[in-house]
Write a protein that holds these residues in place. Structure first.
Motif, PDB file in Angstrom:
ATOM      1  N   LEU A 134      60.477 -17.322  80.047  1.00 11.32           N
ATOM      2  CA  LEU A 134      61.515 -18.551  79.907  1.00 11.32           C
ATOM      3  C   LEU A 134      61.271 -19.121  78.230  1.00 11.32           C
ATOM      4  O   LEU A 134      62.064 -19.798  77.859  1.00 11.32           O
ATOM      5  CB  LEU A 134      61.378 -19.548  80.918  1.00 11.32           C
ATOM      6  CG  LEU A 134      61.962 -19.110  82.408  1.00 11.32           C
ATOM      7  CD1 LEU A 134      61.685 -20.204  83.578  1.00 11.32           C
ATOM      8  CD2 LEU A 134      63.199 -18.599  82.307  1.00 11.32           C
ATOM      9  N   ALA A 135      60.227 -18.987  77.792  1.00  9.48           N
ATOM     10  CA  ALA A 135      59.643 -19.838  76.569  1.00  9.48           C
ATOM     11  C   ALA A 135      60.444 -19.527  75.615  1.00  9.48           C
ATOM     12  O   ALA A 135      61.066 -20.420  75.009  1.00  9.48           O
ATOM     13  CB  ALA A 135      58.228 -19.528  76.276  1.00  9.48           C
ATOM     14  N   ALA A 164      75.467 -21.054  76.978  1.00 11.67           N
ATOM     15  CA  ALA A 164      75.731 -21.099  78.352  1.00 11.67           C
ATOM     16  C   ALA A 164      76.342 -19.421  78.812  1.00 11.67           C
ATOM     17  O   ALA A 164      75.568 -18.670  79.851  1.00 11.67           O
ATOM     18  CB  ALA A 164      76.311 -21.963  78.983  1.00 11.67           C
ATOM     19  N   ASP A 165      77.197 -18.925  78.178  1.00 12.10           N
ATOM     20  CA  ASP A 165      77.964 -17.700  78.304  1.00 12.10           C
ATOM     21  C   ASP A 165      76.807 -16.589  78.138  1.00 12.10           C
ATOM     22  O   ASP A 165      76.874 -15.528  78.764  1.00 12.10           O
ATOM     23  CB  ASP A 165      79.147 -17.528  77.204  1.00 12.10           C
ATOM     24  CG  ASP A 165      80.421 -18.300  77.997  1.00 12.10           C
ATOM     25  OD1 ASP A 165      80.445 -18.731  78.926  1.00 12.10           O
ATOM     26  OD2 ASP A 165      81.233 -18.712  77.017  1.00 12.10           O
ATOM     27  N   MET A 197      67.569 -25.015  83.179  1.00 15.24           N
ATOM     28  CA  MET A 197      67.321 -24.861  84.883  1.00 15.24           C
ATOM     29  C   MET A 197      68.842 -24.975  85.285  1.00 15.24           C
ATOM     30  O   MET A 197      68.859 -24.528  86.355  1.00 15.24           O
ATOM     31  CB  MET A 197      66.309 -26.210  85.292  1.00 15.24           C
ATOM     32  CG  MET A 197      64.917 -25.990  84.718  1.00 15.24           C
ATOM     33  SD  MET A 197      64.122 -24.689  85.548  1.00 15.24           S
ATOM     34  CE  MET A 197      64.006 -23.517  84.058  1.00 15.24           C
ATOM     35  N   VAL A 198      69.594 -25.696  84.878  1.00  9.55           N
ATOM     36  CA  VAL A 198      70.786 -26.155  85.244  1.00  9.55           C
ATOM     37  C   VAL A 198      71.645 -24.690  85.193  1.00  9.55           C
ATOM     38  O   VAL A 198      72.237 -24.097  86.189  1.00  9.55           O
ATOM     39  CB  VAL A 198      71.743 -26.856  84.421  1.00  9.55           C
ATOM     40  CG1 VAL A 198      73.092 -26.751  84.839  1.00  9.55           C
ATOM     41  CG2 VAL A 198      71.083 -28.304  84.802  1.00  9.55           C
ATOM     42  N   LEU A 199      71.437 -23.952  84.253  1.00 11.76           N
ATOM     43  CA  LEU A 199      72.125 -22.492  83.881  1.00 11.76           C
ATOM     44  C   LEU A 199      71.604 -21.767  85.010  1.00 11.76           C
ATOM     45  O   LEU A 199      72.294 -20.885  85.705  1.00 11.76           O
ATOM     46  CB  LEU A 199      71.852 -22.061  82.543  1.00 11.76           C
ATOM     47  CG  LEU A 199      72.571 -22.645  81.567  1.00 11.76           C
ATOM     48  CD1 LEU A 199      72.200 -21.858  80.170  1.00 11.76           C
ATOM     49  CD2 LEU A 199      73.952 -22.503  81.648  1.00 11.76           C
ATOM     50  N   MET A 200      70.169 -21.733  85.193  1.00  9.66           N
ATOM     51  CA  MET A 200      69.566 -20.650  86.189  1.00  9.66           C
ATOM     52  C   MET A 200      70.119 -20.969  87.519  1.00  9.66           C
ATOM     53  O   MET A 200      70.304 -20.146  88.493  1.00  9.66           O
ATOM     54  CB  MET A 200      67.944 -20.826  86.202  1.00  9.66           C
ATOM     55  CG  MET A 200      67.353 -20.095  84.754  1.00  9.66           C
ATOM     56  SD  MET A 200      65.753 -20.526  84.833  1.00  9.66           S
ATOM     57  CE  MET A 200      65.192 -19.472  86.009  1.00  9.66           C
TER      58      MET A 200
END
Length: 211
Positions: free
Chosen positions: A145-146, A101-102, A176-179
């Motif tokens: 994104l792949a 995530a970071d 998607m959550v990160l974006m």
């Protein structure tokens, strides 16, 4: 007869090919574009890259071409994917996802900083709206994104026997959550640890009331 000590000749650094030179100039220019936007001068870029200003125009037609290359480089996922693939699988899943995530948030922040700096000065070229495919998705966006998604899926695989969904679907959801988190304007955004904990464990607090 006078003896002279042999003085080793100084070797010149090997010359870069045009693509290497372009990459080096863009790497030097990126932080300057974030700081100054499109008002950054090629003289500043040349000093940062330790080259003559004329060298820039041997590999870029003009400053606009350099700015476009900076935007393209900021959007490329290559370095981000390499970081994701280097995450140690010896860590617990939560720690692996926090590191991922970071990494991804850093990539989105850099991309947004370059785009924002260029947009603020009116020099960000807006491409024509993409056409969706038959499945409703946008091919170019999906292609970008792949690779990060595949690297994220690999982080879930050691625990796949205990997961509710396949690693690929969880990677898609986590991406998607990160974006979405990267676009939030909340005054109190989720920390990386909070986001990962919420993703893995849901909204309920531990305890009898959560049953």
């Amino acid at each position: 007869m006078t003896q002279t000590s042999a003085t080793p000749s100084r070797r010149r650094a090997p010359a870069m090919d045009p693509e290497q030179r372009r990459a080096a100039i863009v790497a030097a220019a990126l932080p300057l574009v974030i700081e100054y936007g499109a008002s950054v001068t090629t003289a500043k870029v040349a000093r940062a890259a330790c080259i003559g200003e004329g060298t820039i125009f041997r590999v870029f037609d003009d400053k606009n071409a350099l700015l476009a290359a900076c935007m393209a480089e900021a959007a490329r996922p290559d370095t981000t994917v390499a970081h994701l693939e280097s995450i140690s699988m010896d860590q617990p899943l939560a720690d692996r996802l926090a590191e991922a995530a970071d990494t991804m948030r850093g990539h989105m922040t850099r991309m947004g900083a370059v785009a924002g700096a260029l947009a603020a000065s009116g020099r960000l070229e807006r491409p024509a709206p993409p056409e969706p495919g038959k499945d409703g998705r946008f091919p170019d966006r999906e292609a970008s994104l792949a690779a990060p998604r595949a690297a994220l899926a690999a982080l879930f695989e050691p625990e796949q026997d205990r997961l509710r969904l396949a690693p690929e679907r969880l990677a898609d959801a986590f991406q998607m959550v990160l974006m979405a988190g990267g676009r939030t304007s909340s005054p109190d955004p989720l920390t990386t640890e909070e986001l990962v904990d919420l993703f893995l464990n849901g909204a309920f607090a531990a305890g009898p009331e959560a049953q």
